[in-house]
Design a protein around this motif. Structure first.
Motif, PDB file in Angstrom:
ATOM      1  N   UNK A   3      26.444 -29.883 -35.430  1.00 29.84           N
ATOM      2  CA  UNK A   3      25.792 -30.220 -34.175  1.00 29.84           C
ATOM      3  C   UNK A   3      26.371 -31.508 -33.605  1.00 29.84           C
ATOM      4  N   UNK A   4      26.666 -31.500 -32.305  1.00 30.80           N
ATOM      5  CA  UNK A   4      27.093 -32.711 -31.623  1.00 30.80           C
ATOM      6  C   UNK A   4      25.890 -33.565 -31.256  1.00 30.80           C
ATOM      7  N   UNK A   5      24.750 -32.906 -31.007  1.00 32.41           N
ATOM      8  CA  UNK A   5      23.512 -33.608 -30.673  1.00 32.41           C
ATOM      9  C   UNK A   5      22.389 -33.023 -31.518  1.00 32.41           C
ATOM     10  N   UNK A   6      21.656 -33.900 -32.181  1.00 31.15           N
ATOM     11  CA  UNK A   6      20.481 -33.498 -32.953  1.00 31.15           C
ATOM     12  C   UNK A   6      19.357 -34.475 -32.659  1.00 31.15           C
ATOM     13  N   UNK A   7      18.244 -33.967 -32.172  1.00 31.15           N
ATOM     14  CA  UNK A   7      17.082 -34.815 -31.903  1.00 31.15           C
ATOM     15  C   UNK A   7      15.848 -34.161 -32.498  1.00 31.15           C
ATOM     16  N   UNK A   8      15.028 -34.972 -33.128  1.00 30.89           N
ATOM     17  CA  UNK A   8      13.812 -34.469 -33.747  1.00 30.89           C
ATOM     18  C   UNK A   8      12.635 -35.373 -33.411  1.00 30.89           C
ATOM     19  N   UNK A   9      11.608 -34.769 -32.856  1.00 28.60           N
ATOM     20  CA  UNK A   9      10.356 -35.470 -32.635  1.00 28.60           C
ATOM     21  C   UNK A   9      10.425 -36.661 -31.704  1.00 28.60           C
ATOM     22  N   UNK A  21       6.661 -35.989 -25.911  1.00 25.47           N
ATOM     23  CA  UNK A  21       5.661 -35.771 -26.958  1.00 25.47           C
ATOM     24  C   UNK A  21       6.228 -34.923 -28.088  1.00 25.47           C
ATOM     25  N   UNK A  22       7.341 -35.379 -28.651  1.00 25.83           N
ATOM     26  CA  UNK A  22       7.911 -34.670 -29.794  1.00 25.83           C
ATOM     27  C   UNK A  22       8.990 -33.674 -29.415  1.00 25.83           C
ATOM     28  N   UNK A  23      10.001 -34.135 -28.683  1.00 29.59           N
ATOM     29  CA  UNK A  23      11.071 -33.244 -28.224  1.00 29.59           C
ATOM     30  C   UNK A  23      12.105 -33.043 -29.327  1.00 29.59           C
ATOM     31  N   UNK A  24      12.447 -31.780 -29.587  1.00 28.84           N
ATOM     32  CA  UNK A  24      13.514 -31.415 -30.526  1.00 28.84           C
ATOM     33  C   UNK A  24      14.647 -30.761 -29.735  1.00 28.84           C
ATOM     34  N   UNK A  25      15.878 -31.188 -30.015  1.00 29.06           N
ATOM     35  CA  UNK A  25      17.056 -30.617 -29.356  1.00 29.06           C
ATOM     36  C   UNK A  25      18.198 -30.514 -30.351  1.00 29.06           C
ATOM     37  N   UNK A  62      20.697 -38.093 -33.342  1.00 26.59           N
ATOM     38  CA  UNK A  62      22.072 -38.388 -33.701  1.00 26.59           C
ATOM     39  C   UNK A  62      23.000 -37.714 -32.693  1.00 26.59           C
ATOM     40  N   UNK A  63      23.986 -38.448 -32.249  1.00 26.01           N
ATOM     41  CA  UNK A  63      24.973 -37.939 -31.300  1.00 26.01           C
ATOM     42  C   UNK A  63      26.354 -38.192 -31.869  1.00 26.01           C
ATOM     43  N   UNK A  64      27.146 -37.148 -31.969  1.00 25.70           N
ATOM     44  CA  UNK A  64      28.487 -37.233 -32.565  1.00 25.70           C
ATOM     45  C   UNK A  64      28.416 -37.858 -33.961  1.00 25.70           C
ATOM     46  N   UNK A  65      27.318 -37.567 -34.674  1.00 31.19           N
ATOM     47  CA  UNK A  65      27.156 -38.043 -36.036  1.00 31.19           C
ATOM     48  C   UNK A  65      26.573 -39.427 -36.179  1.00 31.19           C
ATOM     49  N   UNK A  66      26.225 -40.083 -35.070  1.00 32.58           N
ATOM     50  CA  UNK A  66      25.729 -41.460 -35.110  1.00 32.58           C
ATOM     51  C   UNK A  66      24.284 -41.549 -34.626  1.00 32.58           C
TER      52      UNK A  66
END
Length: 320
Positions: A3-9, A21-25, A62-66
């Protein structure tokens, strides 16, 4: 899967307003994620967090692993960002704008000039490169703004309503540029108020409403979630409209609608309705210029999910 972009909560509050209010992408490398939502849904807040312009109250990304909070500098070196309005300096030339950004990204003067020349050619701005940006048309400014976001060869590009204010021809140019980016392996997160834009460009679509993700799928998958197909008939002779309406009324799941003066449509349960209508029209000698089945449009999906007819987010969280 990478994943290039990972977002949790992701959670964010502005005073008494709960923006997220808890966005996951998640976005796979080299793919386009379209993010849709009505005014104030939280799209721009999400982009700002992923671009390190805002810190989340809760959650991680995390974006591009960071990590966007703890490794913000590395994230900023990995992304490009184009907002709703061109942010280039109109008192500089196109070349000067790009070289300035290149130098801010620690490119040498020689490399910044070489990259500027390359991008001006790629975005069909070579002839205008030595002119002041204040003399550019809106479409030219948008192309220069997109070029500026690519100076550092980012792995991830955020396009926040990139075609706002452009005419259809210039919008098509931007679409071609987005397709070229992904062909080179760049990951794109696209927010847009034009639903046909998401339909045309996005590999997957996330719908956000009231700070929450309420749907995520491909455009086709979202259309299938809403369910049903629509049968449309356009007779050659307007005098045949009453007879066509009578045919569709017997086959459809509700009364036919007339979206245009010469077009009738009706929801149907399955594709067998098409065969029945063709046979009935032929038996009556009714000729048509258009007849077919279609899935719900993305606009219809959006309305079904959010209760709003379009994702107009031009004023979202300006005060933030």
């Amino acid at each position: 899967m990478t994943y290039a972009i990972e977002a949790q909560g992701l959670t964010k509050r502005f005073g008494k307003t709960q923006a997220l209010s808890g966005v996951d992408l998640t976005v796979e490398e080299g793919r386009v994620l379209g993010v849709l939502g009505p005014n104030g849904a939280g799209k721009t807040t999400t982009v700002r967090i992923l671009a390190t312009l805002l810190a989340p109250d809760e959650g991680t990304a995390r974006v591009a692993g960071h990590d966007v909070v703890h490794e913000a500098k590395q994230v900023r070196r990995s992304i490009g960002l184009t907002g709703q309005y061109a942010s280039v300096d109109e008192d500089l030339t196109g070349v000067q704008n790009l070289v300035m950004i290149g130098r801010l990204l620690d490119l040498s003067s020689r490399d910044a000039k070489a990259r500027a020349t390359e991008l001006l050619a790629e975005f069909d701005l070579t002839d205008a490169g030595t002119r002041l940006v204040k003399t550019y048309s809106g479409g030219m400014r948008r192309r220069l703004d997109l070029a500026a976001s690519l100076i550092g060869r980012p792995a991830v590009v955020y396009l926040d309503e990139p075609t706002t204010g452009l005419d259809p021809a210039k919008r098509d140019d931007v679409w071609d540029m987005v397709r070229a980016l992904t062909a080179q392996g760049t990951t794109v997160l696209l927010t847009t108020q034009y639903l046909e834009e998401a339909d045309a460009l996005a590999d997957e679509i996330t719908v956000i409403d009231h700070g929450r993700v309420i749907a995520h799928d491909t455009a086709r998958g979202l259309k299938q979630q809403v369910g049903g197909q629509t049968l449309e008939v356009r007779p050659l002779d307007l005098a045949d409209l009453p007879a066509v309406r009578e045919v569709l009324a017997r086959i459809g799941s509700r009364d036919p609608e007339q979206p245009a003066t010469d077009l009738l449509s009706v929801p149907v349960a399955d594709d067998t309705a098409l065969t029945s209508v063709v046979a009935e029209l032929a038996s009556r000698g009714i000729r048509v210029s258009e007849l077919g089945l279609r899935l719900p449009s993305l606009d219809e999906v959006f309305y079904s999910l959010t209760g709003q007819k379009q994702a107009d987010d031009q004023q979202e969280e300006e005060a933030a």
